[in-house]
Design an enzyme around this catalytic site. Structure first.
Site, short mmCIF file in Angstrom:
data_model
loop_
_atom_site.label_atom_id
_atom_site.label_comp_id
_atom_site.label_asym_id
_atom_site.label_seq_id
_atom_site.Cartn_x
_atom_site.Cartn_y
_atom_site.Cartn_z
N TYR A 129 12.43 1.20 -18.47
CA TYR A 129 12.90 1.77 -19.73
C TYR A 129 14.16 2.05 -19.86
O TYR A 129 14.78 1.65 -20.93
CB TYR A 129 12.04 3.29 -20.11
CG TYR A 129 10.64 3.08 -20.26
CD1 TYR A 129 10.08 2.99 -21.81
CD2 TYR A 129 9.38 2.92 -19.53
CE1 TYR A 129 8.87 2.76 -22.07
CE2 TYR A 129 8.25 2.87 -19.86
CZ TYR A 129 8.15 2.73 -21.16
OH TYR A 129 6.67 2.67 -21.61
N GLU A 169 2.21 7.30 -19.25
CA GLU A 169 1.72 6.23 -18.25
C GLU A 169 1.65 6.70 -16.86
O GLU A 169 0.88 6.25 -16.35
CB GLU A 169 2.72 5.15 -18.52
CG GLU A 169 2.78 4.23 -19.91
CD GLU A 169 4.04 3.24 -20.13
OE1 GLU A 169 4.78 3.32 -19.18
OE2 GLU A 169 3.97 3.09 -21.29
#
Length: 394
Positions: free
Chosen positions: A95, A137
């Site tokens: 990310y 996640e």
């Protein structure tokens, strides 16, 4: 939390994002891969070449900006993307890389619209969104790792069965090399498969629906051979090159589209290779000896392209389920001709749960028919193969 000032700055950029369109994300991906070529082992490069991934990312960015003050309305999209990310083994550190290149893209393509204070607001907004994904996640990875037969990350499997289902579709059954049990799944979910094609520079990961009820021992996927430019790299490799005993890497089952027992009649509607998750649902209902009415509706081009013909007939007989087939280009005994017409068959309009899967055009067609017949939108559930699109007007 974002400040009122930051929210205001982000909202001012919405027209810029809309006018930039997918060109913005095309530049982003080019930049990302030039700095981090190893990420091409993760991203679907066929979708990159066709432009589908760029469009999907642009729509996600625009949706986030438009709903920046009420991110909760995006919970469905967040869950769908988080499920997909776990099937690709996306990690928290990815990310930061994506954020760096997304902000750099905004700065490079539209510097006048993204001065330092606006970029800073977008950096904060991205960190908020990334945090939501990373947290969800992590939960999914943990749940699947802790469950019976579960694991995290790559796991080696071998092909133990390969069966032609129709002119275009072949089933592949995989068993783990370690001989241990595998994670159960809910019918309708998919699995990530990673292969290294000898002629390709990078590994390829794809998601394919699991096409039978969970058994704790193996996984079966049923794959359509694609001949469209850029799309058929992996499917053709599986059909043409993968042989019994060959090894692949699988990631744990994922997906937010699955059969839910709502104590209601079930209607399974599919076209083409969209039949694959419906096979898992039908198989599961049969194994459960589901007592409420079940209807199985499928459309395809021809008898040669009708996958699982004998299997669906046997399962429908076992369930005493209604079974309707449409062949668009052929007149065939025991099948209807032309496109699927839902007003021509009895359906549990008020009480049923309707599951749809197939090409986007077909799903739009079926969805609109159901709505016109009076089926509530909340009772219609669907699966989109590939980068997600908002295809239904709720």
């Amino acid at each position: 939390m974002l400040s009122e000032q930051q929210l205001g700055l982000i909202k001012t950029t919405i027209p810029v994002l809309e006018s930039a369109g997918p060109a913005l994300t095309a530049h982003f991906y080019q930049r990302l891969f030039s700095h981090h070529p190893q990420l091409q082992h993760i991203f679907n490069m066929s979708n990159q070449k066709s432009g589908r991934q760029q469009l999907a990312l642009f729509e996600a960015i625009a949706a986030y900006a438009k709903n920046i003050e009420n991110v909760s309305v995006l919970i469905g999209a967040v869950e769908r993307i988080a499920q997909k990310h776990t099937s690709l083994n996306i990690q928290a550190e990815h990310y930061a890389i994506v954020g760096e290149h997304l902000l750099a893209t905004l700065d490079e393509l539209a510097p006048e619209s993204f001065p330092k204070n606006v970029l800073a607001a977008w950096q904060s907004a991205y960190q908020v969104l990334a945090g939501i994904f990373i947290e969800r996640e992590a939960q999914l990875y943990q749940e699947r790792s802790n469950a019976a037969g579960g694991w995290r990350g790559p796991r080696a499997f071998k092909l133990i069965a390969k069966e032609v289902e129709s002119e275009l579709v072949t089933s592949f059954t995989f068993s783990p090399l370690d001989g241990l049990p595998v994670l159960d799944y809910v019918s309708g979910q998919y699995i990530g498969i990673e292969v290294k094609i000898p002629t390709a520079e990078f590994k390829e990961i794809r998601q394919y629906s699991l096409s039978q009820a969970s058994n704790g021992e193996s996984y079966r996927i049923s794959v359509k051979r694609e001949n469209t430019p850029f799309i058929g790299v992996v499917s053709n490799y599986l059909h043409n090159e993968l042989m019994l005993g060959d090894e692949v890497t699988l990631y744990p089952p994922s997906g937010e589209f699955f059969l839910v027992d709502r104590d209601a009649p079930v209607v399974l509607i599919s076209a083409g290779v969209g039949i694959t998750p419906m096979m898992a649902m039908l198989d599961t209902l049969a194994k459960q000896e589901y007592k409420l009415p079940v209807s199985f509706l499928h459309a395809c081009n021809s008898l040669a392209q009708q996958s699982f013909a004998q299997n669906t007939q046997a399962l429908c007989q076992q369930l005493n389920a209604a079974h309707y087939i449409w062949h668009q280009h052929e007149h065939v005994e025991n099948a209807r001709h032309g496109t699927m017409q839902l007003n021509a068959v009895p359906l549990p309009i008020e009480l049923g749960d309707f599951y749809i899967c197939g090409p986007i055009g077909f799903m739009q067609f079926a969805y609109q028919q159901l709505r016109e017949l009076g089926v509530a939108a909340s009772r219609i559930h669907y699966e989109v193969f590939g980068p997600h699109a908002n295809i239904f007007d709720h």
